[in-house]
Write a protein that holds these residues in place. Structure first.
Motif, mmCIF file in Angstrom:
data_model
loop_
_atom_site.group_PDB
_atom_site.id
_atom_site.type_symbol
_atom_site.label_atom_id
_atom_site.label_comp_id
_atom_site.label_asym_id
_atom_site.label_seq_id
_atom_site.Cartn_x
_atom_site.Cartn_y
_atom_site.Cartn_z
ATOM 1 N N CYS A 45 0.871 55.451 -18.761
ATOM 2 C CA CYS A 45 0.239 54.169 -19.074
ATOM 3 C C CYS A 45 -1.277 54.331 -18.952
ATOM 4 O O CYS A 45 -1.769 54.901 -17.974
ATOM 5 C CB CYS A 45 0.731 53.084 -18.121
ATOM 6 S SG CYS A 45 -0.127 51.500 -18.286
ATOM 7 N N THR A 46 -2.017 53.841 -19.915
ATOM 8 C CA THR A 46 -3.469 54.010 -19.924
ATOM 9 C C THR A 46 -4.177 53.082 -18.943
ATOM 10 O O THR A 46 -5.411 53.071 -18.882
ATOM 11 C CB THR A 46 -4.025 53.772 -21.338
ATOM 12 O OG1 THR A 46 -3.617 52.469 -21.793
ATOM 13 C CG2 THR A 46 -3.524 54.817 -22.306
ATOM 14 N N LEU A 47 -3.410 52.319 -18.171
ATOM 15 C CA LEU A 47 -4.016 51.463 -17.151
ATOM 16 C C LEU A 47 -3.525 51.835 -15.748
ATOM 17 O O LEU A 47 -4.295 52.281 -14.904
ATOM 18 C CB LEU A 47 -3.717 49.989 -17.426
ATOM 19 C CG LEU A 47 -4.460 48.965 -16.543
ATOM 20 C CD1 LEU A 47 -5.968 49.186 -16.614
ATOM 21 C CD2 LEU A 47 -4.101 47.551 -16.958
ATOM 22 N N SER A 54 7.963 54.526 -23.703
ATOM 23 C CA SER A 54 7.699 54.359 -25.133
ATOM 24 C C SER A 54 6.336 54.973 -25.427
ATOM 25 O O SER A 54 5.707 55.575 -24.556
ATOM 26 C CB SER A 54 7.706 52.873 -25.516
ATOM 27 O OG SER A 54 6.616 52.207 -24.919
ATOM 28 N N LEU A 55 5.862 54.797 -26.634
ATOM 29 C CA LEU A 55 4.564 55.348 -27.028
ATOM 30 C C LEU A 55 3.544 54.251 -27.263
ATOM 31 O O LEU A 55 2.629 54.395 -28.066
ATOM 32 C CB LEU A 55 4.728 56.207 -28.296
ATOM 33 C CG LEU A 55 5.650 57.424 -28.161
ATOM 34 C CD1 LEU A 55 5.780 58.133 -29.506
ATOM 35 C CD2 LEU A 55 5.148 58.391 -27.105
ATOM 36 N N GLU A 56 3.666 53.144 -26.541
ATOM 37 C CA GLU A 56 2.815 51.993 -26.745
ATOM 38 C C GLU A 56 1.433 52.124 -26.113
ATOM 39 O O GLU A 56 0.556 51.330 -26.361
ATOM 40 C CB GLU A 56 3.499 50.732 -26.186
ATOM 41 C CG GLU A 56 4.722 50.301 -26.970
ATOM 42 C CD GLU A 56 4.383 49.843 -28.379
ATOM 43 O OE1 GLU A 56 3.273 49.308 -28.585
ATOM 44 O OE2 GLU A 56 5.219 50.037 -29.280
ATOM 45 N N GLY A 57 1.248 53.115 -25.236
ATOM 46 C CA GLY A 57 -0.044 53.280 -24.577
ATOM 47 C C GLY A 57 -0.103 52.622 -23.214
ATOM 48 O O GLY A 57 -0.633 53.176 -22.268
ATOM 49 N N ARG A 73 -8.947 52.544 -14.696
ATOM 50 C CA ARG A 73 -7.709 53.291 -14.897
ATOM 51 C C ARG A 73 -7.282 53.950 -13.591
ATOM 52 O O ARG A 73 -8.115 54.388 -12.801
ATOM 53 C CB ARG A 73 -7.863 54.359 -15.983
ATOM 54 C CG ARG A 73 -6.544 55.081 -16.276
ATOM 55 C CD ARG A 73 -6.550 55.840 -17.557
ATOM 56 N NE ARG A 73 -5.288 56.539 -17.764
ATOM 57 C CZ ARG A 73 -4.987 57.267 -18.831
ATOM 58 N NH1 ARG A 73 -5.854 57.385 -19.807
ATOM 59 N NH2 ARG A 73 -3.815 57.866 -18.938
ATOM 60 N N LEU A 74 -5.969 53.990 -13.391
ATOM 61 C CA LEU A 74 -5.383 54.622 -12.215
ATOM 62 C C LEU A 74 -4.643 55.891 -12.639
ATOM 63 O O LEU A 74 -3.899 55.880 -13.627
ATOM 64 C CB LEU A 74 -4.415 53.641 -11.544
ATOM 65 C CG LEU A 74 -3.481 54.184 -10.451
ATOM 66 C CD1 LEU A 74 -4.275 54.797 -9.310
ATOM 67 C CD2 LEU A 74 -2.577 53.067 -9.946
#
Length: 240
Positions: A45-47, A54-57, A73-74
């Motif tokens: 996860c980008t956060l 999934s590939l949702e980011g 971001r962590l």
């Protein structure tokens, strides 16, 4: 010297496979197999940094009700499961301080990949060092500073004395809002002297475990208010 006394005392057992080890309770094979940081930045996860399905980011939690607003971001390294729980217990509760160097190496590998130069350790609860004689994150930060050359800034102070693990999620989220503050102006001035008195634009928080992320978010909010533009965080484990 520590290795010598560890062998005399019978050594340790690897927390993952049970085989004999000398100083650190992780054998070389399990270190390579379970504690490699090569994939810690992939499919995350980008956060919040948790593994994606999934590939949702971003994960479903961060898309529907994101907790991290001030934290940019962590980056958690490993999941808080199985032998990872045992390893943290041996380090944090039983005081197996040889693990400080082991964990510092893992944190360093990620900090270098991210080109992070300024580290801010999450401070311990008030009175912990006086009671126990040490704090695991404080010692981790010392390794990052003295062995690996990172600039460590102790800019934060924890006001709350209550342990986070004893609180429910709702209590944790509520109490953490005022749990951390910036150090006093006189101390801040001394700390920032090598930076020409200016607070760094980009910093990286370091902690052992992220549960809800509320601690890191609170620390990030304090730092952003003080003038930091980008606040990232690296933790050893994440509760997923």
């Amino acid at each position: 010297m520590r290795l010598f006394f560890s062998i005399l005392a019978g050594g340790n057992s690897c927390v993952a496979c049970g085989s004999y080890t000398a100083l650190i309770p992780v054998c070389r094979e399990c270190d390579r197999k379970y504690f490699s940081t090569k994939e810690c930045l992939e499919n995350r996860c980008t956060l919040c940094g948790k593994e994606l399905v999934s590939l949702e980011g971003r994960c479903m939690k961060c898309r529907s009700e994101p907790l991290l607003v001030n934290l940019d971001r962590l980056y958690p390294l490993f999941s808080y499961r199985l032998w990872n729980k045992s390893l943290l217990f041996e380090w944090k509760i039983e005081g197996k301080r040889a693990l400080s160097e082991f964990f510092a190496g893992k944190i360093t590998s990620i900090l270098k990949k991210l080109s992070m130069g300024v580290v801010i350790p999450v401070p311990p609860r008030k009175g912990k060092i006086r009671q126990k004689g040490w704090d695991q994150i404080n010692e981790l930060a010392e390794f990052l500073k003295r062995r690996y050359g990172f600039r460590v800034l102790n800019l934060l102070v924890r006001l709350s004395e209550q342990e986070q693990k004893k609180l429910s999620r709702e209590e944790r989220l509520e109490k953490i809002k005022t749990a951390y503050v910036l150090v006093k102006p006189s101390r801040l001035k001394r700390i920032l002297k090598p930076f020409s008195g200016k607070i760094p634009e980009e910093v990286c928080l370091v902690d052992d475990v992220s549960t809800t992320g509320s601690t890191l978010e609170c620390c990030a909010a304090v730092l952003k208010k003080a003038g930091v533009k980008k606040v990232f965080a690296v933790t050893l484990f994440t509760v997923d």
